[in-house]
Each structure stands twice: as structure tokens, then as C-alpha cells.
Scaffold this motif. Structure first.
Motif, PDB file in Angstrom:
ATOM      1  N   ARG A 175      -2.207  16.789  12.596  1.00  0.00           N
ATOM      2  CA  ARG A 175      -2.188  15.336  12.767  1.00  0.00           C
ATOM      3  C   ARG A 175      -1.300  14.977  13.952  1.00  0.00           C
ATOM      4  O   ARG A 175      -0.080  15.094  13.850  1.00  0.00           O
ATOM      5  N   PRO A 176      -1.859  14.557  15.088  1.00  0.00           N
ATOM      6  CA  PRO A 176      -0.995  14.247  16.232  1.00  0.00           C
ATOM      7  C   PRO A 176      -0.118  13.023  15.962  1.00  0.00           C
ATOM      8  O   PRO A 176       1.099  13.101  16.030  1.00  0.00           O
ATOM      9  N   GLY A 177      -0.741  11.884  15.676  1.00  0.00           N
ATOM     10  CA  GLY A 177       0.049  10.698  15.320  1.00  0.00           C
ATOM     11  C   GLY A 177       0.913  10.181  16.452  1.00  0.00           C
ATOM     12  O   GLY A 177       1.871   9.452  16.207  1.00  0.00           O
ATOM     13  N   GLU A 178       0.610  10.552  17.664  1.00  0.00           N
ATOM     14  CA  GLU A 178       1.378  10.055  18.802  1.00  0.00           C
ATOM     15  C   GLU A 178       0.489  10.157  20.043  1.00  0.00           C
ATOM     16  O   GLU A 178      -0.509  10.858  20.031  1.00  0.00           O
ATOM     17  N   ASP A 179       0.892   9.443  21.084  1.00  0.00           N
ATOM     18  CA  ASP A 179       0.044   9.417  22.259  1.00  0.00           C
ATOM     19  C   ASP A 179       0.625  10.222  23.410  1.00  0.00           C
ATOM     20  O   ASP A 179       1.268   9.683  24.301  1.00  0.00           O
ATOM     21  N   GLY A 180       0.440  11.530  23.362  1.00  0.00           N
ATOM     22  CA  GLY A 180       0.636  12.350  24.541  1.00  0.00           C
ATOM     23  C   GLY A 180       2.025  12.917  24.775  1.00  0.00           C
ATOM     24  O   GLY A 180       2.237  13.632  25.755  1.00  0.00           O
ATOM     25  N   PHE A 181       2.999  12.631  23.899  1.00  0.00           N
ATOM     26  CA  PHE A 181       4.358  13.117  24.147  1.00  0.00           C
ATOM     27  C   PHE A 181       4.367  14.646  24.268  1.00  0.00           C
ATOM     28  O   PHE A 181       4.895  15.214  25.230  1.00  0.00           O
ATOM     29  N   THR A 182       3.773  15.303  23.291  1.00  0.00           N
ATOM     30  CA  THR A 182       3.866  16.767  23.284  1.00  0.00           C
ATOM     31  C   THR A 182       3.000  17.394  24.373  1.00  0.00           C
ATOM     32  O   THR A 182       3.392  18.402  24.966  1.00  0.00           O
TER      33      THR A 182
END
Ligand code: SF4
Length: 973
Positions: A175-182
Motif C-alpha cells: 500500500r503506497p499511500g503517498e505520492d512519490g516520496f519513496t
């Protein structure tokens, strides 16, 4: 003046009247803890001091005072707003409810949102970093320090980078749940190391959408639709579940008709005006029959088709001998789909022709208010499933219901990804373990084939990080994953970043505890409706400390135990990989305000909200706050309402210098690209041979923005498929599934394994006691006619044979499934190897191995247990279902790369000694099946039209540099 302590200014007129009446009777008036009458939500002006009665103290009126702090739910991709109710006396979170300030969810949640409370207080959660002792998978752990774990992991990654073994570092996200940080962190390391779960989830649906409009997701405007056509169970569990479900219900209240295709009687189907239960895999045949009806009767939006379809390219490629007029195209269109009659679709699907015809009549009336959606469901079940979304979108493209009110938008237009403080360069490496040459058109990483690739000796991993991901349980063929993870020559170090125990974490070297929704920072934006918004997930206790003027700069200071958040973890790990900055990596995690020091999350988000979110600084200033304070206070901000049809926007004159146009109207420019704040990933259509970039498309003499496809138009005809060896699929078509009747043995049935239960996600919801009590098992749906044939009744055990083994499951006899088809939800069957781990939903099992043959046998069922939570003594369920995915071989679609989940199975009565949940599998068979499916591919080395590994324009998470796409570099890292 009163018998109560309530000040007059807090009371509404109705309350004042009620008080007067009460006091006239000589009784004491209690105005309600909230001090206002029947508010739907706590007004945001009172979030500092909200009063409610303590439910457990009833009938005494004991008031509790709360600070309300927003965050967003982490339990599915919708990212609905939550409000944490933090007890002001104890500073403990007592509940979560909806955040009315969130534009997507508008204060509403599904059951999984409030159940975040269970997850954070779960007595079995992981609170400290753990390091394995003994052999991997033996289940022995010692507590480690964060420093020890970080130093070890950083040193190994640094070594791999310095020794040019960059493809040995892989991050695998659930589940990424974020926009592009990683992704940006991985790009900063210069590795092509991103792996995702998407090819076991939604790749086929994405492929169908991407082939049409470049963008791989739709944004249906359900609320304003007249007709809603769903291929999946959106009201109960589908994509963007709660935000979409509430808008579908709104449309229904306004008279919209709902059509649902689902072989199973889902809760959504019960709300439908028309429910079709087709034979699995036949959905595209029905859609094409509807399309054919519209085409043959001229019931489509001719002007939209003429202006926006790339029909001229189709005519030039497929009918070069006839005039390339639109009228001629219409004649060809009639010819090419004429065989898709209602009777043909009926024969394929088993649905009566009259029912399909009735649906066609409803679709025909929708005009531009046709909202359609499919995501996992049929697309994810079938070989060629990507044609399901492609044929569904064909209906919108015929109706002109694209980027219209009540129609379907490209998701990128209804989403906003703000430009961050640092932007890392594209990596200069290509990882064949995730993007192998056999699958040049795969929508996402071929993640589920990793064990087979390592088995074949295609590479090894030095550091493998699973992040909120549980491939042993979630992926097909889990025993092959166990074999891979146990083999230290293949996986040097396995790090599991997870908030909760998982089947995969048992085979890790480090288990590192990560935060739930109220314990971490993330930013996100999703296509919930025709608007653009951003929302902030945040550690709510940290936000409260900020509000109270007592800030902390490390989220571990407020989280339980040593639970961390990932933003800080990745920054710290990156710093330790390159402590002196000599690798050029450290600069991407350095502070801009204080050069040479580490970036903190406050600076990271303050930068984004101040510089990259239009309108937010002004809105925050009106409220007397900084943009970061505003987001910490309210949790979300709507940037734009009603984005509209961006394809129709004229390209400004300033971008039209040195333009050139190809024969089909694609317009190229030499003008530099204007800087963008919204960095939502978009496809990158190729420059022209002179190096001019595509800027728009000539429509009737005006240069309009168009769509990010190679042609700039909606691609009815895919030059990409035609050029990369799939010419027979160049226009939307129906492909026979691997479970097509003609491919099934007499005694086989298709098994639908893709459906969700409304109250569960995957791994993490097992730690939510409320959800577990509602749903904890996954029986096999069996039609009464099949049950009679097999002589079984509800509750009987059956054996389900797949091509690699079998599993034992209880039968549930129901008319809610098509005869001849069986179904089993994929949420259940959780297991653990020892007492360590979740005790409310994971039974304890023994794994037995003999060569490539594996057995999973239950050694202990779920039972009540003592813990700090008295509810764990009240656990009344023991059956937690079966982990059916273990018995599924990998079945990769040769185009989209999607695992085709449906299985051809034989179902028999159980045999003596069979126990519910038992599983037997031979991984040698699964490797042979992997090779069979590999034969279906048309690899880049033979089919690439231009010597590249993959069409450059297609979306790819963590896109490498352009020149790395060249096949000539194959073999180099
Ligand atoms: S739909 Fe439910 S699980 Fe998903 S984000 Fe919203 S509240 Fe959470």
C-alpha cells in the motif's frame, strides 16, 4: 440565571427553547455535550476543545474534552479524512471519526476508518525493531536498536552502489499511500529498485485505460451521472470505495440507473437496477455488443468521435486503399464490430440476449452522463483482462462521455501532486528483475515473478525491503516466495517495514515497526470527483504538540514504543548511505534552510504547502496561519473544483514557437516546457524526429491540449500495440480468457478469487478487532445445482484442486453465484508459524516440505487470550478461512503483465483427514506453469520496433533516463 453552567452564546435557538421548556417544568436542563443541537460534525472552530459524554459512564453524564486533530486513513487507497479524538486529559486517542473538511470523503468513512483505533491499540502490534536470530524463517527474534538496523542496512546498500551492484537493491511496496516520496529517495540513490504490487492488483485495468488516453486511471463523475456502469463491487469495496460509494448513492437519489456486472451477487449488485452475472471473462464480449448496438444504429456522438478519436491513423494503417474520410471510417467501424451481436454476447456470457439489449438501451440514453468504472474484478481475473477496461471505455468514447459532467475524466486531471523540495534525477539503470524483456508493455513491475526469475539465475538481491507488503500471503504461489526468502544466496538481507506481523515478515532479517494512519506523515491526492485536492496524513499526537507549542522533531517521540514513520526513516537511511555526501546522494535529503544539515519533515511539508499548492498560502493567511499550520489544523485543501475538459484547452501562443505538425495533426513545438507545480506522473509521448516536443493536437484548425498519447487523441487504434507485435489487438477487441469454456476440462469450474470483503483490506485489517468480529472467514461460494452435484451442503468441507495443488475450505451454498462458477474471497486464511504474531486472526500452522512439495497444516486455531484489552478474552471465532493464493500458480498476461487471478479448478468432497485451511502445493509445477505462460510473450528483443526495451511514452513508476531504454545496453546495469 440558569441551573446549568452552559453559556447562552453556545446555544442554538432550538436548544434555548428546549431549555426554557425543561426549566419551566422545574427540571435541570442538559444541553448536550457538544453545546449545540444535532450538529452533523464538530464545527472546525471548536476542534481545540470538543466536549462529548463518555459512553461507558452512562447513565452518568461524564464529559470528556477532546482536541480534534485530522489525519487520513491508511487502510485503502481512498485516503479518506479522519479526525482523531484526543483526550485532553490523557493525551490518548480515544476514537476516529470522519473529517468533514476533507473534499474527497466529506466526513464519511467505511468501517475500516474508525477501526484505525483497533490497529493502534492492538496488543500484538510490533513496537520495537526486531532482528532475527537462528535461521531465516525459524521465528527467533531479538530486539534491536534503530541505529543498529539503520547502520547495517545503509552499509549494505552503500556497498552495492559503490560496487555497481545497484540492481541488487530492491524496494517492494504494497500500500503506497503517498505520492512519490519513496520513488524520489530511490532515484536519489540512483537505482531502478522500485517494485510494486500493482501487477497482482490493477495493471490490466490500467493498461486498457492507458491505451486509450495515455493516463492509466479513470476518474468517474458518479454523482452527476444518469447511468453508472460498474464492473466490480464499488459500493461495497471497490476502488475509491467510500468516496465513490457516497457519490453513486447521490446519483441514485437523483434518479440515475446503476448497472452492475458481477458474477457474484455483491452488495453492490443488490443496489443495481440491472445486474448481470456473466460467465467469468466474457465481460468484454457484452461491452462490445453494446458498442456494436450504438454503432450500427448511429447512436453515438459523431462529432466527439470525429474530433477526438485517432480514426485517421486507423484508416491509414488498416485501410490504406480507401479514402480516409470520417464517413468512410464510420462504414469501417460498422464492419469491424458487426459480429458482436447480442446473441453472440449471450452465447459467450450465458446472459440472456434480451437482458444485454435492455442494458444497451439504458446506456444509449445516458449520452454524455455515462459514468463507468472497472478496476480489479474482471480485468484482474482474466488473460486479456485489459480488454475489459478498454471495451468499457469504448462506450464512453462513443457517447462522448469523457471529461463531461457525469462522464469519466482522466485521473491525472482530478489529482494534484505538488512539486517537492528536491527532485531527484532519473536513474541511469534498468532492472531486468522487475522490467524483464519478455514484457515490454507491462504496466508495472513483474513483481510476482521474482522468485522464478531468481530461481532461473537472472540475478540476486543484496537488500530486499518489503514495505507494508506481504507477498507470501498476498501474491499467488506463496511457497515459491518462501523458498526464495529462505535462500540467503538469493536474498542477502530482507527488511520488512510493517506496522503489523505478516506471513512475509517471518522470513525477514529485520522487522521494523512503521506507523498506522495517525502515526506517520504522507501527502496524497486522489481522483474522487471532478476536482483537485491535497490531504496530509500526520502523526496526530505530534500535530497536537505543535498546536500546544511543545513541538517534537522526531515522530518516535509521540508514537507507541519505537514505532517510526517512513519519511524520517528514509531520510535517515539515505543520510547514512552517504554520510559525507561523496556519492552525491545526501544532497537530496539536506535541509535547504540550513544547508549541510538533515531535512526535517516540517521543512519538507512547509516547503510543499508554501510553494507548490496554489491557493493554499492565501487561504492559510486568511485563517491567520502558515500553510503548514493550516494543513496540520484541517488536514486537507481543495485546490480546484470542476477541472473540466483539459483536452479542449487551447495551447497558449507562447508555447507555439517553431511548431510542426505530423500528417495526423499532432503538433510539436520548440518552446521550452513551462514549469509545473502539479507533478502528477504523466505519459511522455515522443518528440518528433527534429527533437520538438509534443504540445497539442490540431482539431479543426485549433491547437488544443489533447491527451498525453502518441497521437494526442484518444487512441481507438493503438499504434503501440501494432508496432510491438500485437497488431491483432490494435483496436478494442474481445480476447478469450484462460478460463474460457473452450479451455476448461469437463469437470473444471472457474474460481473467482479476486473479490474483497467490505470490512477488510489485506494484511493490516486483521489487527482490527471490530473488523475481525464482523468478517473472519472465506467459504467457497457454490451454487445449489453444483452443491447437489457434489453432494455437499453449507459448512461441509470441500477440496479445491488447482494446477499446483489443493486447498480445503468450507462450502457456502448460495444462489448468489452463477451455476458452474465458484468464488472465494482473498482476504482470509491468515497464518503464523509460532506464538509471535497476531492472535485474533492468524491461526498457527506448520509448514512441511519435501523437496518442492509443501504442506500447510493447522496446529492451533484462533482462541480467546489474555491481554490488556478485555475484548481478546471474548473472541468467539476459531475459523479464519483458507489462504487460497498459496495454491495458485503465476499466470502473467503477456501484454499488461497482470497476474490473471481466475483459476480453473476441480471441486470435490473433502477426503478423510482433511481439515479446513489445509493446503498442499508443488512449487516445481508452479515453475513449469510460469514457463508455459512465458511462451505467450512477445519480447522486446524480437518485437521492439525501434531497439528499445519498452515504449518510452508509457507510464512507469521511477522512470529511468531515456538512453537506458535502449536494448543495446542490455546486460549493463
Ligand atoms: S474507504 Fe474506508 S478504508 Fe478506504 S480510506 Fe476511506 S475510510 Fe479508509
Amino acid at each position: 440565571m440558569t441551573k446549568t453552567d452552559t453559556s447562552v452564546k453556545d446555544l442554538s435557538g432550538r436548544v434555548l427553547a428546549a431549555r426554557a421548556e425543561t426549566e419551566a417544568r422545574g427540571e435541570t436542563f442538559y444541553p448536550g455535550a457538544s453545546r449545540i443541537h444535532l450538529a452533523a460534525f464538530p464545527p472546525k472552530e471548536r476542534w481545540d476543545d470538543w466536549v462529548e459524554l463518555d459512553s461507558k459512564s452512562w447513565p452518568k453524564r461524564v464529559e470528556r474534552r477532546y482536541a480534534l486533530v485530522p489525519t487520513t486513513c491508511f487502510n485503502c487507497e481512498s485516503a479518506c479524512g479522519l479526525l482523531a479524538y484526543i483526550d485532553k486529559d490523557t493525551q490518548q486517542i480515544r476514537k476516529f471519526e470522519g473529517n468533514p473538511e476533507h473534499p474527497g470523503s466529506r466526513g464519511r468513512n467505511c468501517a475500516k476508518g474508525p477501526a484505525t483505533l483497533n490497529q493502534i491499540s492492538d496488543p500484538d502490534r510490533i513496537l520495537h525493531p526486531l532482528k532475527r536470530v537462528g535461521a531465516r524463517g525459524e521465528g527467533q527474534w531479538v530486539q534491536a536498536s534503530w541505529d543498529e538496523a539503520l547502520n547495517d542496512i545503509a552499509a549494505r546498500i552503500r556497498r552495492a552502489i559503490v560496487e555497481e551492484r545497484r540492481n541488487e537493491v530492491m524496494y517492494h511496496v504494497g500500500r503506497p499511500g503517498e505520492d512519490g516520496f519513496t520513488e524520489r529517495i530511490l532515484a536519489a540513490w540512483g537505482i531502478d529498485g522500485h517494485n510494486s504490487h500493482t501487477n497482482i492488483c490493477s495493471s490490466s485495468a490500467r493498461a486498457g485505460y492507458a491505451l486509450w488516453m495515455g493516463i492509466d486511471r479513470p476518474s468517474p463523475d458518479h454523482a452527476n451521472a444518469d447511468v453508472i456502469l460498474l464492473i466490480s463491487s464499488h459500493l461495497e469495496s471497490g476502488h475509491y470505495f467510500n468516496p465513490h460509494a457516497q457519490r453513486i448513492m447521490e446519483a441514485k437519489q437523483n434518479g440515475a440507473k446503476v448497472i452492475v456486472f458481477d458474477t457474484r451477487m455483491s452488495n453492490t449488485a443488490t443496489h443495481a437496477d440491472h445486474w448481470l452475472a456473466p460467465y467469468p471473462g466474457s465481460e468484454a464480449a457484452i461491452l462490445l455488443a453494446i458498442a456494436n448496438h450504438l454503432i450500427q444504429h448511429g447512436r453515438y456522438d459523431r462529432e466527439f468521435v470525429r474530433r477526438w478519436w485517432n480514426w485517421a491513423e486507423y484508416m491509414a494503417a488498416e485501410h490504406p486503399q480507401v479514402p480516409h474520410t470520417f464517413e468512410q471510417f464510420e462504414r469501417e467501424l460498422k464492419q469491424v464490430y458487426r459480429e458482436y451481436t447480442f446473441e453472440y454476447a449471450a452465447a459467450e456470457s450465458g446472459v440472456e440476449a434480451s437482458a444485454i439489449e435492455a442494458i444497451a438501451a439504458v446506456v444509449e440514453k445516458a449520452g454524455t452522463r455515462l459514468s463507468t468504472h472497472t478496476w480489479r474484478s474482471a480485468g484482474s481475473g482474466n488473460l486479456g483482462g485489459w480488454e475489459v477496461s478498454r471495451c468499457l471505455f469504448l462506450l464512453n468514447a462513443l457517447a462522448g462521455a469523457i471529461a463531461t459532467e457525469g462522464g469519466v475524466y482522466p485521473n491525472a486531471w482530478n489529482k494534484f501532486v505538488p512539486r517537492p523540495i528536491h527532485v531527484s534525477p532519473h536513474p541511469r539503470h534498468w532492472n531486468d528483475l522487475t522490467w524483464p524483456g519478455e514484457y515490454p508493455l507491462a504496466m508495472n513491475e513483474m513483481s510476482f515473478l521474482l522468485p522464478h526469475f531468481l530461481k532461473e539465475g537472472r540475478g540476486r538481491l543484496e537488500v530486499y525491503v518489503t514495505r507494508v507488503y506481504n507477498p507470501v500471503w498476498t501474491n499467488p504461489d506463496g511457497f515459491s516466495w518462501i523458498e526464495m526468502l529462505k535462500d540467503e544466496s538469493k536474498v542477502g538481507l530482507h527488511v520488512a517495514l510493517t506496522p503489523t506481523w505478516s506471513e512475509t515478515a517471518y522470513f525477514a532479517d529485520y522487522v521494523l515497526p512503521m506507523g498506522h494512519a495517525s502515526e506517520r506523515h504522507d501527502i496524497h491526492s486522489y481522483e474522487t470527483h471532478d476536482a483537485q485536492w491535497v490531504a496530509l496524513r500526520q502523526p496526530v499526537l505530534r500535530a497536537l504538540r505543535d498546536r500546544l507549542g511543545d513541538p517534537v522533531d522526531d515522530t518516535r517521540a509521540v508514537n507507541p514504543g519505537e514505532v517510526w514513520e517512513e519519511n524520517e526513516f528514509w531520510i535517515e537511511l539515505t543520510w547514512r548511505i552517504d554520510p559525507n555526501g561523496d556519492l552525491g546522494i545526501r544532497r537530496y535529503v539536506e535541509s535547504v534552510n540550513n544547508p549541510g544539515t538533515k531535512l526535517g519533515v516540517d521543512e519538507y511539508y512547509a516547503y510543499i504547502f508554501e510553494h507548490s499548492v496554489p491557493g493554499l498560502p492565501a487561504r492559510a493567511a486568511e485563517a491567520g496561519m502558515t500553510p503548514l499550520e493550516f494543513m496540520r489544523r484541517y488536514g486537507a485543501f481543495e485546490i480546484r473544483k470542476r477541472v473540466g475538459a483539459l483536452n479542449e484547452e487551447p495551447v497558449p501562443a507562447g508555447e507555439l514557437s517553431g511548431v510542426a505538425e505530423d500528417p495526423f495533426g499532432r503538433v510539436y513545438t520548440t518552446a521550452p516546457k513551462p514549469p509545473l507545480l502539479n507533478v502528477v506522473p504523466l505519459p511522455t509521448p515522443d518528440d518528433d524526429p527534429q527533437g520538438r516536443r509534443p504540445v497539442g493536437v490540431n482539431v479543426d484548425g485549433r491547437v488544443l491540449r489533447g491527451f498525453p498519447t502518441p497521437s494526442g487523441r484518444l487512441e481507438f487504434y493503438s499504434t503501440t500495440l501494432a508496432q510491438w507485435g500485437w497488431g491483432e489487438c490494435a483496436i478494442p477487441a474481445y480476447l478469450e480468457s484462460h478460463v474460457h469454456r473452450s479451455r476448461m476440462a469437463e469437470d473444471e469450474m472457474p474460481l473467482i478469487s479476486t473479490f474483497r470483503l467490505p470490512v477488510h483490506i489485506h494484511t493490516r485489517s486483521a489487527n482490527a478487532k471490530w473488523l475481525d468480529e464482523i468478517a473472519h472467514t472465506n467459504p467457497l461460494w457454490l451454487h445449489p445445482s453444483d452443491a447437489a452435484r457434489l453432494a455437499v451442503t453449507t459448512g461441509d468441507l470441500v477440496r479445491v484442486f488447482t494446477r499446483t495443488g489443493h486447498f480445503i475450505v468450507k462450502a457456502w451454498v448460495t444462489e448468489g453465484i452463477r451455476p458452474g462458477v465458484v468464488a472465494c474471497s482473498h482476504h482470509m486464511g491468515r497464518w503464523k508459524l509460532s506464538d509471535t504474531g497476531n492472535r485474533q486472526m492468524m491461526r498457527t500452522v506448520a509448514l512441511k516440505r519435501s523437496g518442492t512439495e509443501w504442506d500447510l497444516e493447522t496446529t492451533r486455531l484462533v482462541t480467546p487470550f489474555e491481554s490488556a484489552d478485555p475484548d481478546t478474552r471474548r473472541i468467539w471465532w476459531a475459523d479464519v478461512g483458507v489462504h487460497q493464493n498459496l495454491a495458485f500458480p503465476v499466470q502473467p498476461d503477456p501484454v499488461s503483465g497482470m497476474h490473471c487471478w481466475h483459476q480453473a479448478v476441480r471441486v470435490t468432497k473433502a477426503q478423510p483427514g482433511d481439515r479446513a485451511g489445509d493446503i498442499a502445493v508443488d512449487t516445481q509445477k508452479s515453475h513449469e506453469i510460469f514457463k508455459e505462460w512465458l511462451q505467450l510473450t512477445r519480447g522486446a528483443s524480437a518485437y521492439s520496433p525501434d531497439g528499445t526495451r519498452r515504449p518510452y511514452w508509457l507510464l512507469r513508476p521511477l522512470k529511468p533516463a531515456r538512453d537506458v531504454y535502449r536494448l543495446a545496453r542490455a546486460g549493463q546495469q
